[in-house]
Design a protein around this motif. Structure first.
Motif, PDB file in Angstrom:
ATOM      1  N   SER A 190       0.898  -1.237  -0.001  1.00 31.22           N
ATOM      2  CA  SER A 190       0.048  -0.040  -0.087  1.00 31.22           C
ATOM      3  C   SER A 190       0.728   1.072  -0.062  1.00 31.22           C
ATOM      4  O   SER A 190       1.957   1.353   0.587  1.00 31.22           O
ATOM      5  CB  SER A 190      -0.969   0.094   1.389  1.00 31.22           C
ATOM      6  N   VAL A 191       0.499   2.013  -0.958  1.00 29.68           N
ATOM      7  CA  VAL A 191       1.180   3.574  -0.810  1.00 29.68           C
ATOM      8  C   VAL A 191       0.299   4.726  -1.021  1.00 29.68           C
ATOM      9  O   VAL A 191      -0.492   4.533  -1.950  1.00 29.68           O
ATOM     10  CB  VAL A 191       2.141   3.413  -2.180  1.00 29.68           C
ATOM     11  N   VAL A 192       0.595   5.485  -0.391  1.00 32.32           N
ATOM     12  CA  VAL A 192      -0.327   6.926  -0.495  1.00 32.32           C
ATOM     13  C   VAL A 192       0.753   7.949  -0.871  1.00 32.32           C
ATOM     14  O   VAL A 192       1.753   8.202  -0.344  1.00 32.32           O
ATOM     15  CB  VAL A 192      -0.722   6.990   1.111  1.00 32.32           C
ATOM     16  N   VAL A 193       0.194   8.572  -1.964  1.00 30.65           N
ATOM     17  CA  VAL A 193       0.924   9.653  -2.654  1.00 30.65           C
ATOM     18  C   VAL A 193       0.095  10.927  -2.330  1.00 30.65           C
ATOM     19  O   VAL A 193      -0.957  11.195  -2.828  1.00 30.65           O
ATOM     20  CB  VAL A 193       1.479   9.346  -3.958  1.00 30.65           C
ATOM     21  N   VAL A 194       0.902  11.860  -1.714  1.00 31.68           N
ATOM     22  CA  VAL A 194      -0.099  13.199  -1.354  1.00 31.68           C
ATOM     23  C   VAL A 194       0.654  14.194  -2.185  1.00 31.68           C
ATOM     24  O   VAL A 194       1.966  14.603  -1.883  1.00 31.68           O
ATOM     25  CB  VAL A 194       0.041  13.581   0.002  1.00 31.68           C
ATOM     26  N   VAL A 195       0.037  14.840  -3.009  1.00 28.35           N
ATOM     27  CA  VAL A 195       0.487  15.782  -3.867  1.00 28.35           C
ATOM     28  C   VAL A 195       0.044  17.329  -3.225  1.00 28.35           C
ATOM     29  O   VAL A 195      -1.261  17.350  -3.121  1.00 28.35           O
ATOM     30  CB  VAL A 195      -0.074  16.056  -5.345  1.00 28.35           C
ATOM     31  N   THR A 196       0.769  18.049  -2.708  1.00 28.25           N
ATOM     32  CA  THR A 196       0.333  19.201  -1.853  1.00 28.25           C
ATOM     33  C   THR A 196       1.337  20.509  -1.974  1.00 28.25           C
ATOM     34  O   THR A 196       2.657  20.417  -2.631  1.00 28.25           O
ATOM     35  CB  THR A 196       0.461  18.810  -0.460  1.00 28.25           C
ATOM     36  N   ALA A 197       0.709  21.409  -1.433  1.00 31.87           N
ATOM     37  CA  ALA A 197       1.587  22.690  -1.135  1.00 31.87           C
ATOM     38  C   ALA A 197       2.197  22.677  -0.194  1.00 31.87           C
ATOM     39  O   ALA A 197       3.096  23.847   0.227  1.00 31.87           O
ATOM     40  CB  ALA A 197       0.609  23.937  -1.772  1.00 31.87           C
ATOM     41  N   GLY A 198       1.943  21.686   0.770  1.00 30.76           N
ATOM     42  CA  GLY A 198       2.754  21.740   1.935  1.00 30.76           C
ATOM     43  C   GLY A 198       2.320  22.552   3.168  1.00 30.76           C
ATOM     44  O   GLY A 198       3.000  22.682   4.006  1.00 30.76           O
ATOM     45  N   GLN A 199       0.886  23.157   2.931  1.00 32.78           N
ATOM     46  CA  GLN A 199       0.520  24.124   4.144  1.00 32.78           C
ATOM     47  C   GLN A 199      -0.864  23.419   4.626  1.00 32.78           C
ATOM     48  O   GLN A 199      -2.021  24.084   4.402  1.00 32.78           O
ATOM     49  CB  GLN A 199       0.315  25.427   3.418  1.00 32.78           C
ATOM     50  N   PRO A 200      -0.615  22.613   5.581  1.00 36.82           N
ATOM     51  CA  PRO A 200      -1.798  22.092   6.102  1.00 36.82           C
ATOM     52  C   PRO A 200      -2.292  22.998   7.063  1.00 36.82           C
ATOM     53  O   PRO A 200      -1.835  23.752   7.592  1.00 36.82           O
ATOM     54  CB  PRO A 200      -1.432  20.866   6.706  1.00 36.82           C
ATOM     55  N   MET A 201      -4.044  22.863   7.464  1.00 36.41           N
ATOM     56  CA  MET A 201      -4.574  23.695   8.352  1.00 36.41           C
ATOM     57  C   MET A 201      -3.744  23.357   9.918  1.00 36.41           C
ATOM     58  O   MET A 201      -3.610  24.533  10.372  1.00 36.41           O
ATOM     59  CB  MET A 201      -5.983  23.284   8.575  1.00 36.41           C
ATOM     60  N   VAL A 221       4.816  14.853  -2.289  1.00 37.46           N
ATOM     61  CA  VAL A 221       5.224  15.194  -3.870  1.00 37.46           C
ATOM     62  C   VAL A 221       4.623  16.948  -3.554  1.00 37.46           C
ATOM     63  O   VAL A 221       3.491  17.105  -3.783  1.00 37.46           O
ATOM     64  CB  VAL A 221       4.341  14.832  -4.840  1.00 37.46           C
ATOM     65  N   PRO A 222       5.696  17.569  -3.195  1.00 33.94           N
ATOM     66  CA  PRO A 222       5.490  19.250  -3.001  1.00 33.94           C
ATOM     67  C   PRO A 222       5.486  19.902  -4.382  1.00 33.94           C
ATOM     68  O   PRO A 222       5.844  19.542  -5.273  1.00 33.94           O
ATOM     69  CB  PRO A 222       6.912  19.394  -2.293  1.00 33.94           C
ATOM     70  N   ILE A 223       4.482  20.603  -4.410  1.00 35.31           N
ATOM     71  CA  ILE A 223       4.459  21.477  -5.576  1.00 35.31           C
ATOM     72  C   ILE A 223       4.288  22.964  -5.144  1.00 35.31           C
ATOM     73  O   ILE A 223       3.846  23.246  -3.991  1.00 35.31           O
ATOM     74  CB  ILE A 223       2.943  21.060  -6.349  1.00 35.31           C
ATOM     75  N   GLY A 224       4.647  23.743  -6.074  1.00 42.74           N
ATOM     76  CA  GLY A 224       4.735  25.173  -5.975  1.00 42.74           C
ATOM     77  C   GLY A 224       5.536  25.766  -4.792  1.00 42.74           C
ATOM     78  O   GLY A 224       6.609  24.808  -4.487  1.00 42.74           O
ATOM     79  N   PRO A 225       5.538  26.757  -4.324  1.00 42.44           N
ATOM     80  CA  PRO A 225       6.314  27.201  -3.415  1.00 42.44           C
ATOM     81  C   PRO A 225       6.041  26.683  -2.209  1.00 42.44           C
ATOM     82  O   PRO A 225       5.112  26.592  -1.557  1.00 42.44           O
ATOM     83  CB  PRO A 225       6.117  29.030  -3.440  1.00 42.44           C
ATOM     84  N   ILE A 226       6.963  26.043  -1.406  1.00 44.10           N
ATOM     85  CA  ILE A 226       6.649  25.513  -0.168  1.00 44.10           C
ATOM     86  C   ILE A 226       7.232  26.309   0.891  1.00 44.10           C
ATOM     87  O   ILE A 226       8.341  27.017   0.884  1.00 44.10           O
ATOM     88  CB  ILE A 226       7.657  24.062  -0.145  1.00 44.10           C
ATOM     89  N   ASP A 227       6.418  26.327   2.015  1.00 41.13           N
ATOM     90  CA  ASP A 227       6.771  27.064   3.370  1.00 41.13           C
ATOM     91  C   ASP A 227       7.982  26.306   3.996  1.00 41.13           C
ATOM     92  O   ASP A 227       7.806  25.188   4.344  1.00 41.13           O
ATOM     93  CB  ASP A 227       5.591  27.218   4.124  1.00 41.13           C
ATOM     94  N   PRO A 228       8.893  26.870   4.264  1.00 39.19           N
ATOM     95  CA  PRO A 228      10.010  26.230   4.833  1.00 39.19           C
ATOM     96  C   PRO A 228       9.577  25.804   6.399  1.00 39.19           C
ATOM     97  O   PRO A 228      10.063  24.721   6.849  1.00 39.19           O
ATOM     98  CB  PRO A 228      11.169  27.334   5.258  1.00 39.19           C
ATOM     99  N   GLY A 229       8.458  26.347   6.953  1.00 38.33           N
ATOM    100  CA  GLY A 229       8.087  25.889   8.260  1.00 38.33           C
ATOM    101  C   GLY A 229       7.342  24.389   8.268  1.00 38.33           C
ATOM    102  O   GLY A 229       7.093  23.877   9.239  1.00 38.33           O
TER     103      GLY A 229
END
Length: 177
Positions: A131-142, A163-171
């Protein structure tokens, strides 16, 4: 194109949060359509599920989606979660289903998306497949802490790939580990 013939249960979680932007979301859908169309689906091959996630838009919806409700929330309207397809062997149909997906344009409730992916694998995944889950995200969860906990819970039973997309918040680097 490279075709994948592995026996694998794959959940793709696509971030539709406002930080992704409409253009970024459209590009995510195009990439996902191409990827899924090149998976060989079947009992002894790939099975795929696709979840588009955003998040609640009001404080009341946040409470409901966090489990504080008298009646269960509507996962799309209240929580911004939409299963494009549950686990299926028909990868071509799954790829084509992405054509009708709407951009949620809301905060990203990534923790709930991870919990949904885990639940999908537990209820419909095959015991003899990885089982594999791939999360394509901008990396800024609530909620970064809840996302980190949900990621740890998921990693007990599945491989988790960010899989980070776009500008990623270093935090958010700690969340993506």
């Amino acid at each position: 194109f490279l075709e994948c013939h592995s026996k694998l249960d794959l959940v793709l979680a696509l971030d539709g949060g406002a930080s992704v932007t409409r253009g970024g979301f459209i590009n995510t859908l195009k990439m996902t359509m191409s990827l899924v169309a090149n998976l060989k689906g079947g009992h002894d091959a790939m099975e795929v599920a696709i979840l588009v996630f955003g998040g609640p838009k009001t404080e009341t919806d946040v409470e409901e989606c966090a489990g504080h409700f008298t009646t269960p929330p509507d996962f799309w309207t209240d929580c911004g979660m939409r299963w494009v397809t549950h686990i299926t062997r028909n990868t071509m149909r799954a790829a084509h289903s992405l054509r009708w997906v709407r951009y949620p344009e809301s905060p990203s409730l990534t923790s709930m998306a991870l919990a949904e992916a885990k639940s999908e694998l537990e209820s419909a995944g095959r015991t003899d497949a990885n089982s594999v889950v791939v999360v394509v995200t901008a990396g800024q969860p609530m909620f970064e802490h809840m996302t980190a906990k949900a990621a740890q819970d998921l990693k007990a039973s599945a491989r988790l790939i960010w899989v980070p997309i776009g500008p990623i918040d270093p935090g958010t680097d700690e969340v993506l580990k």
